[in-house]
Write an enzyme that holds these catalytic residues in place. Sequence first.
Site, PDB file in Angstrom:
ATOM      1  CG  ASN A  10      -1.662   1.265   1.445  1.00 49.42           C
ATOM      2  OD1 ASN A  10      -1.794   2.065   0.528  1.00 49.42           O
ATOM      3  ND2 ASN A  10      -2.172   1.473   2.649  1.00 49.42           N
ATOM      4  CD1 TRP A  11       3.485   1.023  -2.641  1.00 48.66           C
ATOM      5  CD2 TRP A  11       3.460   1.991  -4.656  1.00 48.66           C
ATOM      6  NE1 TRP A  11       4.184   0.210  -3.500  1.00 48.66           N
ATOM      7  CE2 TRP A  11       4.186   0.780  -4.741  1.00 48.66           C
ATOM      8  CE3 TRP A  11       3.321   2.771  -5.819  1.00 48.66           C
ATOM      9  CZ2 TRP A  11       4.757   0.341  -5.943  1.00 48.66           C
ATOM     10  CZ3 TRP A  11       3.893   2.332  -7.016  1.00 48.66           C
ATOM     11  CH2 TRP A  11       4.601   1.127  -7.063  1.00 48.66           C
ATOM     12  CE  LYS A  12       0.500   3.341   4.860  1.00 51.37           C
ATOM     13  NZ  LYS A  12       0.288   3.414   6.274  1.00 51.37           N
ATOM     14  CG  HIS A  96      -5.671   1.575   5.127  1.00 50.62           C
ATOM     15  ND1 HIS A  96      -5.185   2.553   5.956  1.00 50.62           N
ATOM     16  CD2 HIS A  96      -4.657   0.682   4.957  1.00 50.62           C
ATOM     17  CE1 HIS A  96      -3.919   2.268   6.261  1.00 50.62           C
ATOM     18  NE2 HIS A  96      -3.574   1.144   5.658  1.00 50.62           N
ATOM     19  CD  GLU A  98      -2.746   5.242   6.836  1.00 55.05           C
ATOM     20  OE1 GLU A  98      -2.742   5.336   5.587  1.00 55.05           O
ATOM     21  OE2 GLU A  98      -1.818   4.692   7.477  1.00 55.05           O
ATOM     22  CD  GLU A 168      -3.403  -2.976   7.153  1.00 54.57           C
ATOM     23  OE1 GLU A 168      -2.271  -3.171   6.717  1.00 54.57           O
ATOM     24  OE2 GLU A 168      -4.066  -1.959   6.896  1.00 54.57           O
ATOM     25  N   GLY A 174       2.550   1.827  10.738  1.00 52.43           N
ATOM     26  CA  GLY A 174       3.463   2.956  10.619  1.00 52.43           C
ATOM     27  C   GLY A 174       4.177   3.305  11.917  1.00 52.43           C
ATOM     28  CB  SER A 214       5.436  -2.247  11.772  1.00 52.25           C
ATOM     29  OG  SER A 214       5.013  -0.924  12.044  1.00 52.25           O
ATOM     30  N   GLY A 235       2.965  -1.290   4.241  1.00 55.15           N
ATOM     31  CA  GLY A 235       2.972   0.149   3.965  1.00 55.15           C
ATOM     32  C   GLY A 235       4.391   0.629   3.709  1.00 55.15           C
ATOM     33  N   GLY A 236       5.038   1.151   4.752  1.00 60.67           N
ATOM     34  CA  GLY A 236       6.360   1.788   4.616  1.00 60.67           C
ATOM     35  C   GLY A 236       7.375   0.952   3.859  1.00 60.67           C
TER      36      GLY A 236
HETATM   37  C1  PEP Z   1      -0.590  -0.110   5.893  1.00 58.17           C
HETATM   38  O1  PEP Z   1      -0.575   1.019   5.457  1.00 58.17           O
HETATM   39  O2  PEP Z   1      -1.527  -0.851   5.574  1.00 58.17           O
HETATM   40  C2  PEP Z   1       0.507  -0.551   6.752  1.00 58.17           C
HETATM   41  C3  PEP Z   1       0.412  -1.731   7.291  1.00 58.17           C
HETATM   42  O3  PEP Z   1       1.561   0.307   6.953  1.00 58.17           O
HETATM   43  P1  PEP Z   1       2.988  -0.037   7.627  1.00 58.17           P
HETATM   44  O4  PEP Z   1       3.483  -1.321   6.991  1.00 58.17           O
HETATM   45  O5  PEP Z   1       3.867   1.121   7.316  1.00 58.17           O
HETATM   46  O6  PEP Z   1       2.756  -0.218   9.099  1.00 58.17           O
END
Ligand code: PEP
Length: 251
Positions: A10-12, A96, A98, A168, A174, A214, A235-236
């Site tokens: 997920n590149w957000k 999600h 966010e 999640e 994050g 993470s 994500g990251g």
């Molecule tokens: C996400 O955005 O779905 C996510 C899990 O982010 P991260 O891996 O950065 O925690």
Amino acid sequence: MERRPFIAGNWKMYLTLGEAVQLAQAVAATSAACMDRDVMVAPSFTSLAAICAATQGSNLLVGAQNIAWESEGAFTGEISAPMLKDLGVEWAIVGHSERRHIFGENNAMVNRRLHGALNGSIQPILCVGETLADREAGNTFTVLENQVREGLAAVTGQQMARVTLAYEPVWAIGTGKTASKEQAQEVHAFLRQLLANLYEKNIAEAVRILYGGSVKPDNIDDLMAQPDIDGALVGGAALKAESFDRIARFT
Ligand code: PEP
């Protein structure tokens, strides 16, 4: 039951068009080397068309980060299933954390978006997860059950074949704090049992449940070794070709 592993990035709201296409090409090479698993990227809406064109013919899956519940209409800022299909997009993330916590999307809206995806032949990835306050108050399983029951309202057993779930925990997204493999497995097993109660055991056994929060090259192998963890939503660590490559090549 054998479930095909699924690693999704997920590149957000990161990467300009050029950066996104370059990363997608690198991930397509990873994906070509990982034929026994699904690899997906979910870039911002502005990069979807170029990425679909640049990776056409590869086995890389492309998803959107959200989806409208109607196919067209006066819904400023929304993108619908037919618009996504038109580009070659086959997947969409819904619910999600966010979207839920920053933009106020509730379970009813998430459910409408999920139906928008299914009705438009887009495969949804439904995200659920508890906050730290929920967990500390002992409410993790109640919150998750509500998110699943309400998020999947009026979804048939047949439609479940096209739904992926992502657990999640909000406190792990994050933050660098990953759920331990035991914590994640406990929740994934709970979610699978919940699906068995809502549908049938064989349907629950077939649904892929991804872990997100993470995920990094150094914890993916332990997470993927758990019996009910079928993949990861990243994500990251999905924003760098090398780290996502290592995650996709989990052993
Ligand atoms: C996400 O955005 O779905 C996510 C899990 O982010 P991260 O891996 O950065 O925690």
